[in-house]
Design an enzyme around this catalytic site. Sequence first.
Site, PDB file in Angstrom:
ATOM      1  N   SER A 173       0.853  -0.753   0.016  1.00 24.10           N
ATOM      2  CA  SER A 173      -0.303  -0.093  -0.038  1.00 24.10           C
ATOM      3  C   SER A 173       1.521   1.268  -0.312  1.00 24.10           C
ATOM      4  CB  SER A 173      -1.247  -0.143   1.439  1.00 24.10           C
ATOM      5  OG  SER A 173      -1.902   1.120   1.112  1.00 24.10           O
ATOM      6  N   ARG A 243     -12.093   7.149  10.343  1.00 22.54           N
ATOM      7  CA  ARG A 243     -11.773   5.040   9.979  1.00 22.54           C
ATOM      8  C   ARG A 243     -12.576   4.387   9.140  1.00 22.54           C
ATOM      9  NH1 ARG A 243      -7.258   1.696   9.191  1.00 22.54           N
ATOM     10  NH2 ARG A 243      -7.605   0.305  10.575  1.00 22.54           N
ATOM     11  N   ASP A 342      -9.038  -6.538  -5.125  1.00 20.34           N
ATOM     12  CA  ASP A 342      -8.609  -4.489  -4.218  1.00 20.34           C
ATOM     13  C   ASP A 342      -8.663  -3.659  -5.162  1.00 20.34           C
ATOM     14  OD1 ASP A 342      -7.216  -2.855  -3.851  1.00 20.34           O
ATOM     15  OD2 ASP A 342      -5.200  -3.358  -3.654  1.00 20.34           O
ATOM     16  N   HIS A 375      -7.960  -4.857  -0.280  1.00 21.57           N
ATOM     17  CA  HIS A 375      -6.915  -4.464  -0.342  1.00 21.57           C
ATOM     18  C   HIS A 375      -6.304  -5.085   1.038  1.00 21.57           C
ATOM     19  CE1 HIS A 375      -4.001  -1.576  -0.390  1.00 21.57           C
ATOM     20  NE2 HIS A 375      -3.880  -0.837   0.464  1.00 21.57           N
ATOM     21  N   ASP A 376      -6.390  -5.613   2.523  1.00 27.39           N
ATOM     22  CA  ASP A 376      -5.901  -5.460   3.571  1.00 27.39           C
ATOM     23  C   ASP A 376      -5.368  -7.034   2.992  1.00 27.39           C
ATOM     24  OD1 ASP A 376      -6.474  -3.952   4.904  1.00 27.39           O
ATOM     25  OD2 ASP A 376      -7.958  -4.600   6.443  1.00 27.39           O
TER      26      ASP A 376
END
Length: 424
Positions: A173, A243, A342, A375-376
């Site tokens: 990232s 967040r 992602d 993405h994680d």
Amino acid sequence: MTTPVPVPNGGPAPAAVPAAAEPGSVGIVTPQLIRFDTPLPLASGQSLQSYELAVETYGTLNAGRTNAVLVCHALNASHHVAGLAADDPNDVGWWDNMVGPGKPLDTNRFFVIGVNNLGSCFGSTGPASINPATGHPWGAAFPVLTVEDWVHAQARLADHFGIERFAAVMGGSLGGMQALSWAITCPERVAHCIVIASTPRLSAQNIGFNEVARRAIITDPDFHGGDYYAHNTVPRRGLSVARMIGHITYLSDDDMAEKFGRTQREPAEGGAYRYGYDVEFEVESYLRYQGEKFSRYFDANTYLLITRALDYFDPARGTGGDLARALKPAQADFLLVSFSTDWRFPPERSREIVRALLKNGSPVTYAEIDAPHGHDAFLLDDARYHAVVRGYYERIARELGLDEPAAGAAPAAAEPACAEGCAA
């Protein structure tokens, strides 16, 4: 001059890391705080007269200082890459499944450095640090930073350890952006560049997500123009919402559907809706929990600073949008990894980097992993993904003759080898 001192670890593990150290952990680790007293010029035209970087290291630096790997962190992570924090055994490094003895990045062979970036809130100098000119926290007066500023600070850290050239610079990232910037900014100091789940620049959509998150923080009544430290308060509501927004972008639609679907949290009798604006669905409860947890340990000014650094990253900006020309200085071999679901930094962005590198004739390996986690995924265990990274480091080990674990520690240099930029 640089001065290392031990400091308490301040980097809590992000939500995606495992709950316990992986087998083959590096064990209990104690970070160091390394001070630099030579002013650091910044892209904004400002400079930091002195600063400190929080650092953890794993493995042994060999006598030739050729086996060093720099791991760059993403938005909310820190220098605590692997192992268990000395001051909190429940605090597991955010990439503990990747870094350690016998793991894809094998600390039996490589000397791994994890560094907390300038402007962060886990030990390195940042907005919550004391401004020596005022005796009060920097707050909103802390300079805006760029990815390139971080790279220049990290290059001085390499000098501190006497490392002229990294065997690899690696990150996922935002960490991948730093690795890419290293290959461009300090080409002679990077043998291999490993860029995972990253992008050569943020899209308008991504900048938009960051702006909404920043507005949530800035418009919180407790923000006080960024000087909330003096008011003994924290803009928790805004930071929590920021967040929540970010967390949605880290997960894929399929992953969220599998985890939560449309499951109700506490339905009324017979599964009826409760017809109100409090938590109705499990996904709402999850996002609120993640937001509230984040707001208890992360600094709001740091969130503003790091998201803006993300926005500004665009190495092709100075070459009329020509990414190949921007990457032309790179001398490294490259590994790029992307993940099929992602949507924050989709595979096409990695393929764009690959095409630019191939146009330049740069050696490049590319893997697109079919994974459901969005993405994680770069933080999680995936046998195919880890096999790719492991295989690449096996190649680096062969090139360096590191078939056996490193023997004989090389002490860190007491003085930096250079004061400016990336010259060794």
